[in-house]
Scaffold this active site. Structure first.
Site, PDB file in Angstrom:
ATOM      1  N   ASP A  67       0.817  -1.214   0.000  1.00  0.00           N
ATOM      2  CA  ASP A  67       0.000   0.000   0.000  1.00  0.00           C
ATOM      3  C   ASP A  67       0.849   1.262   0.000  1.00  0.00           C
ATOM      4  O   ASP A  67       2.072   1.214   0.205  1.00  0.00           O
ATOM      5  CB  ASP A  67      -0.962  -0.010   1.199  1.00  0.00           C
ATOM      6  N   ASP A 136      -7.808  -2.799  14.142  1.00  0.00           N
ATOM      7  CA  ASP A 136      -9.194  -3.095  13.744  1.00  0.00           C
ATOM      8  C   ASP A 136      -9.235  -4.290  12.779  1.00  0.00           C
ATOM      9  O   ASP A 136     -10.259  -4.572  12.179  1.00  0.00           O
ATOM     10  CB  ASP A 136      -9.834  -1.855  13.100  1.00  0.00           C
ATOM     11  N   HIS A 138      -7.337  -4.607  10.041  1.00  0.00           N
ATOM     12  CA  HIS A 138      -7.020  -4.327   8.633  1.00  0.00           C
ATOM     13  C   HIS A 138      -5.713  -4.975   8.208  1.00  0.00           C
ATOM     14  O   HIS A 138      -4.800  -5.175   9.007  1.00  0.00           O
ATOM     15  CB  HIS A 138      -7.071  -2.822   8.306  1.00  0.00           C
ATOM     16  N   GLU A 143      -9.672  -1.826   5.204  1.00  0.00           N
ATOM     17  CA  GLU A 143     -10.305  -1.509   6.485  1.00  0.00           C
ATOM     18  C   GLU A 143     -11.557  -2.360   6.678  1.00  0.00           C
ATOM     19  O   GLU A 143     -12.072  -2.950   5.719  1.00  0.00           O
ATOM     20  CB  GLU A 143     -10.680  -0.027   6.502  1.00  0.00           C
TER      21      GLU A 143
HETATM   22  C1  GLP Z   1      -0.536   0.348   8.677  1.00  0.00           C
HETATM   23  C2  GLP Z   1      -0.183  -0.479   7.440  1.00  0.00           C
HETATM   24  C3  GLP Z   1      -0.454  -1.957   7.642  1.00  0.00           C
HETATM   25  C4  GLP Z   1       0.126  -2.411   8.977  1.00  0.00           C
HETATM   26  C5  GLP Z   1      -0.551  -1.663  10.089  1.00  0.00           C
HETATM   27  C6  GLP Z   1      -0.084  -2.089  11.478  1.00  0.00           C
HETATM   28  O1  GLP Z   1      -1.857   0.756   8.703  1.00  0.00           O
HETATM   29  N1  GLP Z   1      -0.886  -0.031   6.264  1.00  0.00           N
HETATM   30  O2  GLP Z   1       0.109  -2.674   6.555  1.00  0.00           O
HETATM   31  O3  GLP Z   1      -0.052  -3.782   9.130  1.00  0.00           O
HETATM   32  O4  GLP Z   1      -0.261  -0.282   9.922  1.00  0.00           O
HETATM   33  O5  GLP Z   1       1.101  -1.437  11.794  1.00  0.00           O
HETATM   34  P1  GLP Z   1       2.057  -1.843  12.982  1.00  0.00           P
HETATM   35  O6  GLP Z   1       2.809  -3.020  12.528  1.00  0.00           O
HETATM   36  O7  GLP Z   1       2.945  -0.641  13.152  1.00  0.00           O
HETATM   37  O8  GLP Z   1       1.199  -2.101  14.157  1.00  0.00           O
END
Ligand code: GLP
Length: 242
Positions: A67, A136, A138, A143
């Site tokens: 992304d 959440d 995702h 989402e």
């Molecule tokens: C962002 C990214 C996701 C990732 C998520 C969790 O929203 N787009 O790909 O998995 O954060 O991040 P973290 O690993 O920092 O908790």
């Protein structure tokens, strides 16, 4: 679904890096789907370490990131392009023309997403997709409520995600982009192997919900229960409720 218990973040990162490393050794021209966020950073650091020791070679690997924020140029220090270069690409020998991140600076969402799907298709699909998980549920930026059958598309980020990500934007919510281009769940599900890393007590609740609850678009990651080769590597804190 396979769940691997790691002691802590470091152990989780080493185990995940081992799985990626095995993939690249078995198939030197593997297509790796990569993720941002704090969860995979240790995995990248471990891979860099093994690369420096001569244990792993990325010269034939293609990478396809999940992304990118819509509206952030590559050079912006919070773009995922920038993140990936800082945390991984700048330190290993992935060839620059084999690195792919959605083009956040293309304002034409339909075109940016179409081009990205074409890249994934030309690469022959993804051999191993690395994922983190949002609070959440995702994955990528899919989402809650996201349709399971989508390819790359433009999404509105939820309040929760904007809140979680503001720490990277001087803690100022107004600076966090409102939209992103993300690989869709259909594409993630088509990856031949999916590897998720999850760390910390704050992920325990969602891990339980996603992988021991019903499969529902309200918890996007729950669809991974249906993937034929899904591996979750979590540390003790993240797996404490399962
Ligand atoms: C962002 C990214 C996701 C990732 C998520 C969790 O929203 N787009 O790909 O998995 O954060 O991040 P973290 O690993 O920092 O908790």
């Amino acid at each position: 679904m396979k769940i691997i218990r790691a002691k802590d973040y470091k152990d989780m990162s080493r185990k995940a890096a081992n799985i990626i490393s095995a993939q690249v050794i078995m198939k030197p021209n593997a297509v790796l789907g990569l993720a941002t966020g704090s969860s995979p950073v240790g995995t990248y650091a471990q891979l860099i370490d093994w690369y420096n020791k001569g244990d792993i070679d990325f010269s034939e690997v293609t990478t396809i990131n999940l992304d990118e924020y819509r509206g952030l140029p590559r050079e912006h220090d919070q773009s995922y392009w920038y993140f990936m270069h800082k945390n991984f690409f700048d330190s290993v020998n992935v060839q620059p023309d084999r690195i792919h991140v959605p083009n956040g600076s293309n304002p034409d969402a339909a075109e940016a997403c179409r081009e990205y799907d074409a890249i994934i298709q030309r690469a022959g699909g993804i051999d191993l997709q690395l994922l983190g998980i949002g609070h959440d549920g995702h994955i990528g930026f899919n989402e809650p409520g996201a349709a399971f059958e989508l390819g790359t598309h433009c999404v509105d980020l939820t309040k929760e995600t904007i809140e979680a990500n503001k720490r990277f934007f001087n803690n100022d919510e107004s600076l966090v982009p409102r939209q992103a281009y993300t690989m869709g769940i259909k594409t993630i599900m088509q990856a031949r192997k999916v590897l998720m890393v999850a760390s910390g007590a704050d992920k325990a609740e969602i891990i339980k919900k996603a992988f021991f609850g019903p499969v529902t678009p309200e918890v996007p990651a729950s669809i991974l229960q249906m993937h034929p080769d899904f591996v979750l590597v979590g540390d003790q804190a993240a797996l404490s409720l399962v």
